[in-house]
Write a protein that holds these residues in place. Structure first.
Motif, short mmCIF file in Angstrom:
data_model
loop_
_atom_site.label_atom_id
_atom_site.label_comp_id
_atom_site.label_asym_id
_atom_site.label_seq_id
_atom_site.Cartn_x
_atom_site.Cartn_y
_atom_site.Cartn_z
N MET A 1 0.84 -1.19 0.00
CA MET A 1 0.00 0.00 0.00
C MET A 1 0.88 1.26 0.00
O MET A 1 1.21 1.76 -1.05
N PHE A 2 1.26 1.76 1.17
CA PHE A 2 2.16 2.90 1.26
C PHE A 2 3.51 2.44 1.76
O PHE A 2 3.61 1.55 2.59
N GLU A 3 4.53 3.10 1.26
CA GLU A 3 5.85 2.83 1.80
C GLU A 3 6.15 3.85 2.88
O GLU A 3 5.48 4.86 3.01
N PHE A 4 7.18 3.56 3.68
CA PHE A 4 7.45 4.38 4.85
C PHE A 4 7.80 5.82 4.46
O PHE A 4 7.37 6.77 5.13
N ASP A 5 8.56 6.03 3.38
CA ASP A 5 8.94 7.40 3.00
C ASP A 5 7.73 8.19 2.50
O ASP A 5 7.65 9.41 2.72
N GLN A 6 6.77 7.52 1.88
CA GLN A 6 5.54 8.21 1.49
C GLN A 6 4.76 8.62 2.73
O GLN A 6 4.16 9.71 2.77
N TYR A 7 4.74 7.77 3.73
CA TYR A 7 4.06 8.08 4.99
C TYR A 7 4.71 9.28 5.66
O TYR A 7 4.01 10.18 6.16
N LEU A 8 6.05 9.32 5.68
CA LEU A 8 6.75 10.47 6.27
C LEU A 8 6.47 11.75 5.49
O LEU A 8 6.30 12.83 6.07
N GLY A 9 6.43 11.66 4.16
CA GLY A 9 6.10 12.82 3.35
C GLY A 9 4.71 13.34 3.64
O GLY A 9 4.47 14.55 3.73
N PHE A 10 3.77 12.41 3.79
CA PHE A 10 2.39 12.80 4.11
C PHE A 10 2.32 13.46 5.47
O PHE A 10 1.63 14.48 5.65
N LEU A 11 3.03 12.91 6.46
CA LEU A 11 3.05 13.53 7.79
C LEU A 11 3.70 14.91 7.75
O LEU A 11 3.23 15.84 8.43
N ALA A 12 4.76 15.07 6.97
CA ALA A 12 5.40 16.38 6.84
C ALA A 12 4.44 17.37 6.21
O ALA A 12 4.33 18.53 6.65
#
Length: 58
Positions: A1-12
């Motif tokens: 689904m989502f990778e960890f760096d995409q999750y961090l980008g979304f949180l940022a």
């Protein structure tokens, strides 16, 4: 689904969006009225001093 760096980008993105939102709320509710009110008070003092100086010179 989502990778960890995409999750961090979304949180940022959410963090920056939230900080910007609250900064705008703070500026609109406190800083801008304080700035306008202070400038009006200073202008009123200048007008009062100009009238006083004009009366003393007349």
């Amino acid at each position: 689904m989502f990778e960890f760096d995409q999750y961090l980008g979304f949180l940022a993105f959410l963090t920056i969006l939230t900080i910007g939102f609250w900064l705008m709320i703070f500026l609109i509710t406190f800083v801008v009225p304080y700035w306008i009110g202070g400038s009006l008070i200073e202008r009123m003092k200048e007008i009062k001093e100009e009238k006083k100086a004009k009366r003393l010179n007349s």
